[in-house]
Scaffold this motif. Structure first.
Motif, PDB file in Angstrom:
ATOM      1  N   UNK A   1       0.835  -1.200   0.000  1.00  0.00           N
ATOM      2  CA  UNK A   1       0.000   0.000   0.000  1.00  0.00           C
ATOM      3  C   UNK A   1       0.870   1.250   0.000  1.00  0.00           C
ATOM      4  N   UNK A   2       0.381   2.286  -0.655  1.00  0.00           N
ATOM      5  CA  UNK A   2       1.092   3.562  -0.660  1.00  0.00           C
ATOM      6  C   UNK A   2       1.210   4.117   0.750  1.00  0.00           C
ATOM      7  N   UNK A   3       2.354   4.745   1.035  1.00  0.00           N
ATOM      8  CA  UNK A   3       2.517   5.510   2.270  1.00  0.00           C
ATOM      9  C   UNK A   3       2.722   6.965   1.882  1.00  0.00           C
ATOM     10  N   UNK A   4       1.981   7.861   2.532  1.00  0.00           N
ATOM     11  CA  UNK A   4       2.112   9.292   2.301  1.00  0.00           C
ATOM     12  C   UNK A   4       2.507   9.928   3.616  1.00  0.00           C
ATOM     13  N   UNK A   5       3.653  10.597   3.619  1.00  0.00           N
ATOM     14  CA  UNK A   5       4.167  11.235   4.822  1.00  0.00           C
ATOM     15  C   UNK A   5       3.903  12.733   4.738  1.00  0.00           C
ATOM     16  N   UNK A   6       3.113  13.238   5.694  1.00  0.00           N
ATOM     17  CA  UNK A   6       2.820  14.663   5.720  1.00  0.00           C
ATOM     18  C   UNK A   6       1.484  14.945   6.365  1.00  0.00           C
ATOM     19  N   UNK A   7       1.361  16.115   6.955  1.00  0.00           N
ATOM     20  CA  UNK A   7       0.123  16.524   7.617  1.00  0.00           C
ATOM     21  C   UNK A   7      -0.884  17.017   6.574  1.00  0.00           C
ATOM     22  N   UNK A  42      17.397  12.432  10.955  1.00  0.00           N
ATOM     23  CA  UNK A  42      18.113  11.582   9.997  1.00  0.00           C
ATOM     24  C   UNK A  42      17.149  10.632   9.297  1.00  0.00           C
ATOM     25  N   UNK A  43      16.165  10.143  10.033  1.00  0.00           N
ATOM     26  CA  UNK A  43      15.181   9.217   9.460  1.00  0.00           C
ATOM     27  C   UNK A  43      14.443   9.853   8.293  1.00  0.00           C
ATOM     28  N   UNK A  44      13.963  11.092   8.489  1.00  0.00           N
ATOM     29  CA  UNK A  44      13.195  11.726   7.430  1.00  0.00           C
ATOM     30  C   UNK A  44      14.100  12.239   6.313  1.00  0.00           C
ATOM     31  N   UNK A  45      15.234  12.799   6.669  1.00  0.00           N
ATOM     32  CA  UNK A  45      16.141  13.341   5.646  1.00  0.00           C
ATOM     33  C   UNK A  45      16.682  12.256   4.728  1.00  0.00           C
ATOM     34  N   UNK A  46      16.695  11.023   5.200  1.00  0.00           N
ATOM     35  CA  UNK A  46      17.084   9.914   4.319  1.00  0.00           C
ATOM     36  C   UNK A  46      16.049   9.691   3.218  1.00  0.00           C
ATOM     37  N   UNK A  47      14.816  10.121   3.476  1.00  0.00           N
ATOM     38  CA  UNK A  47      13.749   9.999   2.487  1.00  0.00           C
ATOM     39  C   UNK A  47      13.661  11.228   1.596  1.00  0.00           C
ATOM     40  N   UNK A  48      13.826  12.408   2.197  1.00  0.00           N
ATOM     41  CA  UNK A  48      13.823  13.664   1.446  1.00  0.00           C
ATOM     42  C   UNK A  48      14.882  14.578   2.039  1.00  0.00           C
ATOM     43  N   UNK A  59       6.354   0.908  -2.370  1.00  0.00           N
ATOM     44  CA  UNK A  59       7.269  -0.220  -2.476  1.00  0.00           C
ATOM     45  C   UNK A  59       8.705   0.254  -2.393  1.00  0.00           C
ATOM     46  N   UNK A  60       9.462   0.009  -3.467  1.00  0.00           N
ATOM     47  CA  UNK A  60      10.863   0.415  -3.508  1.00  0.00           C
ATOM     48  C   UNK A  60      11.050   1.852  -3.983  1.00  0.00           C
TER      49      UNK A  60
END
Length: 206
Positions: A1-7, A42-48, A59-60
């Motif tokens: 399933x898609x994950x969307x990070x943000x308020x 660091x967790x979030x900055x690894x994504x953006x 997925x990937x």
């Protein structure tokens, strides 16, 4: 399933959520950003690495930049929103790019001053200049809507309407001296016929 990070109060996050709803895509959304999980870890900055929302994880595949994300989703799931024919697609793309550049640049100061009441945004001259610029770009939109008779890039609802429709909601919801643009008001009313738009065009989410 898609994950969307943000308020969901973020306009750029709402672009992604609205696109998913139009395409009937299931997703899990996680609260990140102001008031929620911090985006400078660091967790979030690894994504953006820009430390901004939204982020899409499929997925990937990990993507940031809201207009890139909605293009990706429409490419995979929604040709009705993002046509493959080169000219039709270019018309959608030019208005998506216009939203991210000319339109966004116009409203920033006025919106932060008048809607968000952000500290430091109290220069009356800059507020007036931003309101003038905002109304000017809305007049450009009005001219385009006069040509198309329906939506931003043509007679059909497209991806460009998701990005620009939420920006029009921001213009309508911000307390300012609005230019008299009946074409834009009629466009906003048309968008309000779409259940997904009504979900994200809330009075408390300008």
């Amino acid at each position: 399933m898609l994950r969307i990070l943000g308020r969901p109060s973020s306009l750029n996050v709402r672009k992604v959520l609205w696109t998913c709803d139009e395409l009937n895509l299931a997703y899990d959304r996680e609260d990140w950003g102001v008031g929620f999980r911090p985006v400078d870890t660091a967790e979030f900055l690894a994504l953006n690495p820009n430390g901004q929302i939204p982020v899409l994880i499929d997925g990937d595949v990990t993507l940031w930049e809201s207009n890139t994300i909605i293009r990706y989703l429409a490419n995979r799931h929604g040709p009705q929103l993002y046509p493959s024919e080169p000219v039709a697609r270019a018309h959608v793309d030019q208005w998506l790019d216009w939203q991210a550049t000319d339109l966004n640049a116009a409203w920033v100061y006025a919106f932060l001053a008048l809607a968000r009441r952000a500290p430091g945004y109290d220069d009356s001259g800059r507020i007036e200049a931003s309101v003038t610029a905002w109304n000017r770009v809305m007049a450009i939109l009005a001219g385009q809507l006069t040509k198309t008779g329906g939506y931003v890039s043509g007679p059909q609802f497209r991806l460009s309407d998701i990005a620009i429709g939420l920006a029009v909601h921001r213009w309508v919801a911000t307390p300012l001296a609005h230019a008299d643009l009946p074409q834009v008001r009629a466009y906003y009313d048309r968008l309000m016929q779409r259940p997904a738009f009504r979900t994200y065009a809330r009075s408390d989410w300008p």
